[in-house]
Design a protein around this motif. Structure first.
Motif, mmCIF file in Angstrom:
data_model
loop_
_atom_site.group_PDB
_atom_site.id
_atom_site.type_symbol
_atom_site.label_atom_id
_atom_site.label_comp_id
_atom_site.label_asym_id
_atom_site.label_seq_id
_atom_site.Cartn_x
_atom_site.Cartn_y
_atom_site.Cartn_z
ATOM 1 N N GLU A 108 0.755 -0.923 -0.183
ATOM 2 C CA GLU A 108 0.099 -0.200 0.111
ATOM 3 C C GLU A 108 0.513 1.244 0.195
ATOM 4 O O GLU A 108 2.041 1.269 0.472
ATOM 5 N N VAL A 109 0.429 1.402 -0.714
ATOM 6 C CA VAL A 109 1.407 3.908 -1.043
ATOM 7 C C VAL A 109 0.804 4.130 -0.367
ATOM 8 O O VAL A 109 -0.792 4.948 -1.559
ATOM 9 N N ARG A 110 0.533 5.185 0.758
ATOM 10 C CA ARG A 110 0.291 6.452 0.986
ATOM 11 C C ARG A 110 1.071 7.768 0.668
ATOM 12 O O ARG A 110 1.693 7.655 1.558
ATOM 13 N N PHE A 111 -0.026 8.537 0.478
ATOM 14 C CA PHE A 111 0.965 10.080 0.159
ATOM 15 C C PHE A 111 0.062 11.027 0.499
ATOM 16 O O PHE A 111 -0.967 10.972 1.012
ATOM 17 N N VAL A 112 0.713 11.451 1.239
ATOM 18 C CA VAL A 112 0.326 12.952 2.307
ATOM 19 C C VAL A 112 1.094 14.190 1.290
ATOM 20 O O VAL A 112 2.490 13.792 1.705
ATOM 21 N N VAL A 113 0.197 15.013 0.802
ATOM 22 C CA VAL A 113 0.756 16.038 0.410
ATOM 23 C C VAL A 113 0.301 17.098 1.055
ATOM 24 O O VAL A 113 -0.673 17.417 1.372
ATOM 25 N N VAL A 114 1.607 18.214 1.141
ATOM 26 C CA VAL A 114 1.048 19.737 1.576
ATOM 27 C C VAL A 114 1.737 21.040 0.406
ATOM 28 O O VAL A 114 2.652 20.187 -0.061
ATOM 29 N N ASP A 115 1.170 21.103 0.952
ATOM 30 C CA ASP A 115 1.916 22.948 -0.217
ATOM 31 C C ASP A 115 2.717 23.781 0.959
ATOM 32 O O ASP A 115 3.317 22.995 1.668
ATOM 33 N N GLU A 249 2.843 -4.558 7.838
ATOM 34 C CA GLU A 249 1.770 -5.021 8.262
ATOM 35 C C GLU A 249 1.963 -6.723 8.456
ATOM 36 O O GLU A 249 2.306 -7.130 7.934
ATOM 37 N N ARG A 250 0.743 -7.068 9.258
ATOM 38 C CA ARG A 250 0.564 -8.670 8.236
ATOM 39 C C ARG A 250 0.364 -9.157 7.438
ATOM 40 O O ARG A 250 0.885 -9.983 7.182
ATOM 41 N N GLU A 251 -0.438 -8.108 6.565
ATOM 42 C CA GLU A 251 -0.675 -8.441 5.188
ATOM 43 C C GLU A 251 -0.344 -8.104 4.134
ATOM 44 O O GLU A 251 -0.182 -8.612 2.992
ATOM 45 N N GLN A 252 0.933 -7.154 4.802
ATOM 46 C CA GLN A 252 1.020 -6.144 3.510
ATOM 47 C C GLN A 252 2.136 -5.361 4.243
ATOM 48 O O GLN A 252 2.408 -5.352 4.738
ATOM 49 N N TYR A 253 2.978 -4.557 3.046
ATOM 50 C CA TYR A 253 4.082 -4.078 3.369
ATOM 51 C C TYR A 253 3.453 -2.149 2.669
ATOM 52 O O TYR A 253 2.207 -2.952 2.316
ATOM 53 N N VAL A 254 3.456 -1.148 4.352
ATOM 54 C CA VAL A 254 2.851 -0.175 3.395
ATOM 55 C C VAL A 254 4.151 0.930 3.393
ATOM 56 O O VAL A 254 4.424 1.153 4.616
ATOM 57 N N VAL A 255 4.234 1.976 2.211
ATOM 58 C CA VAL A 255 4.686 2.630 1.894
ATOM 59 C C VAL A 255 4.401 4.404 2.249
ATOM 60 O O VAL A 255 2.815 4.234 1.343
ATOM 61 N N THR A 256 4.716 5.565 3.171
ATOM 62 C CA THR A 256 3.891 6.741 3.429
ATOM 63 C C THR A 256 5.288 7.643 2.885
ATOM 64 O O THR A 256 6.228 7.478 3.428
ATOM 65 N N LEU A 257 4.439 8.362 1.964
ATOM 66 C CA LEU A 257 5.483 9.317 1.661
ATOM 67 C C LEU A 257 5.052 10.639 1.811
ATOM 68 O O LEU A 257 3.521 11.410 1.542
ATOM 69 N N ALA A 258 5.851 11.343 2.154
ATOM 70 C CA ALA A 258 5.824 12.837 3.110
ATOM 71 C C ALA A 258 6.242 14.118 1.158
ATOM 72 O O ALA A 258 7.249 13.924 1.127
ATOM 73 N N VAL A 259 4.778 14.663 1.306
ATOM 74 C CA VAL A 259 5.344 15.094 -0.299
ATOM 75 C C VAL A 259 5.454 16.754 0.377
ATOM 76 O O VAL A 259 4.124 17.255 0.768
ATOM 77 N N ALA A 260 5.828 17.516 0.073
ATOM 78 C CA ALA A 260 5.580 19.044 -0.116
ATOM 79 C C ALA A 260 5.905 19.757 -1.466
ATOM 80 O O ALA A 260 7.277 19.214 -2.205
ATOM 81 N N VAL A 261 5.149 20.697 -2.032
ATOM 82 C CA VAL A 261 4.547 20.873 -3.292
ATOM 83 C C VAL A 261 4.792 22.433 -3.274
ATOM 84 O O VAL A 261 4.038 22.624 -2.597
ATOM 85 N N ASP A 262 4.319 23.310 -4.391
ATOM 86 C CA ASP A 262 4.430 25.212 -4.477
ATOM 87 C C ASP A 262 3.222 24.667 -5.541
ATOM 88 O O ASP A 262 3.483 23.724 -6.555
ATOM 89 N N ARG A 263 1.915 25.298 -4.512
ATOM 90 C CA ARG A 263 0.755 25.010 -5.876
ATOM 91 C C ARG A 263 0.640 25.771 -7.200
ATOM 92 O O ARG A 263 0.282 25.690 -7.859
ATOM 93 N N SER A 264 1.653 26.815 -7.279
ATOM 94 C CA SER A 264 2.493 27.622 -8.044
ATOM 95 C C SER A 264 2.842 27.215 -9.128
ATOM 96 O O SER A 264 3.840 27.759 -10.468
ATOM 97 N N ALA A 265 3.971 26.350 -8.721
ATOM 98 C CA ALA A 265 4.978 25.718 -9.901
ATOM 99 C C ALA A 265 4.268 25.725 -11.128
ATOM 100 O O ALA A 265 2.955 25.079 -11.486
#
Length: 301
Positions: A108-115, A249-265
């Motif tokens: 499972e790949v979880r993205f956490v996106v902030v500006d 986890e018991r049934e899978q690996y979990v990747v959590t990515l913290a991504v910071a972007v510029d909204r105006s890029a």
């Protein structure tokens, strides 16, 4: 010597002199007591009418609250971008499960996106794509160890999700394999409406990848991969600007990515990938060598 001296009197004088020499002045002179200070005399009461003053309330007696000046929000370190690679075929289908039932270890790949102000980027569009357990992407011909795999018309391991109000988007997929010249990685793009604000890649732990590739039939190949995180030019370019973690986890690996972007890029022109230049010439040492084993573990390279 005077024999007329009373021996009992001489003994008492000798004892008195001896004790004074041992104990010292403490027995020779008793300590004087320190007089206690006298309490000040009460002031005479003021003449005239007596005025009664109300006792101060608890709120009035308390010190006024201290005003704390808030510091401005810290600007997050923006995630470094890099090449999208040769296998991007445009936005993937909108879905959270991109595995299409392919063999491999669940991931499972979880993205956490902030500006750029560190606020959650709600409504951002996230594209994710990567190769299968054999190092093959969907949608392209001429792949595989023999160059004879054609996946045109297929869309496995590609998808798109919009982030929720917390800036989170999650995908169900499988752990990716590898192909020559690259370490194990995931591709992703972040969009603000129709505008791409980030294109980058995430790199999975070498030791975990090596174990899966050498121990599981879905990933085992006739040869070892030739590139690790420490010798992949794109991984070295991105560096530590992409914050991520891998949890079991018991049934899978979990990747959590913290991504910071510029909204105006604005999207930068696609550049050719950097040379894998940090890799020494020639193949990496075989798995059984101490050099290769150490190269898989951080702090031992």
């Amino acid at each position: 010597m005077d024999d007329s001296v009373d021996p009992r009197t001489s003994r008492r004088r000798w004892l008195a002199l001896g004790l004074a020499g041992v104990v010292g002045p403490a027995l020779a002179a008793p300590a004087k007591s320190t007089p206690k200070p006298r309490a000040p005399a009460p002031k005479p009461a003021a003449r005239g009418p007596v005025r009664h003053q109300a006792a101060p309330s608890a709120a009035a007696a308390a010190a006024p609250p201290k005003i704390v000046q808030r510091e401005p929000a810290l600007v997050p370190r923006l995630t470094a971008g890099t090449t999208e690679g040769p296998y991007y075929s445009g936005p993937g289908p909108v879905r959270s499960d991109i595995s299409e039932g392919l063999p491999g270890v669940p991931l499972e790949v979880r993205f956490v996106v902030v500006d750029q102000t560190a606020l959650p980027f709600a409504g951002a569009l996230v594209d994710l794509w990567h190769c299968d357990a054999r190092g093959v992407y969907s949608g392209y011909a001429g792949q595989g160890d023999q160059g004879d795999v054609d996946t045109r018309g297929r869309s496995f391991l590609r998808g798109r999700q919009a982030t929720d109000r917390n800036g989170v988007a999650a995908f169900r997929t499988i752990y990716p394999g590898w192909y020559p010249g690259r370490t194990t990685h995931l591709h992703f793009k972040i969009w603000n409406a129709e505008n791409t604000v980030l294109t980058s890649q995430f790199f999975l732990p070498d030791a975990l990848s090596e174990y899966l590739y050498t121990q599981l039939d879905d990933y085992r190949r006739g040869r070892l991969r030739d590139t690790l995180n420490s010798t992949d030019g794109i991984a070295l370019q991105v560096g530590n600007s992409l914050l991520g973690s891998v949890r079991e986890e018991r049934e899978q690996y979990v990747v959590t990515l913290a991504v910071a972007v510029d909204r105006s890029a604005r999207p930068a022109p696609e550049l050719p990938p950097p040379d894998a230049g940090a890799r020494p010439p020639g193949p990496l040492p075989v798995l059984d060598s101490a050099e290769r084993r150490l190269s898989l573990v951080p702090g031992r390279r």
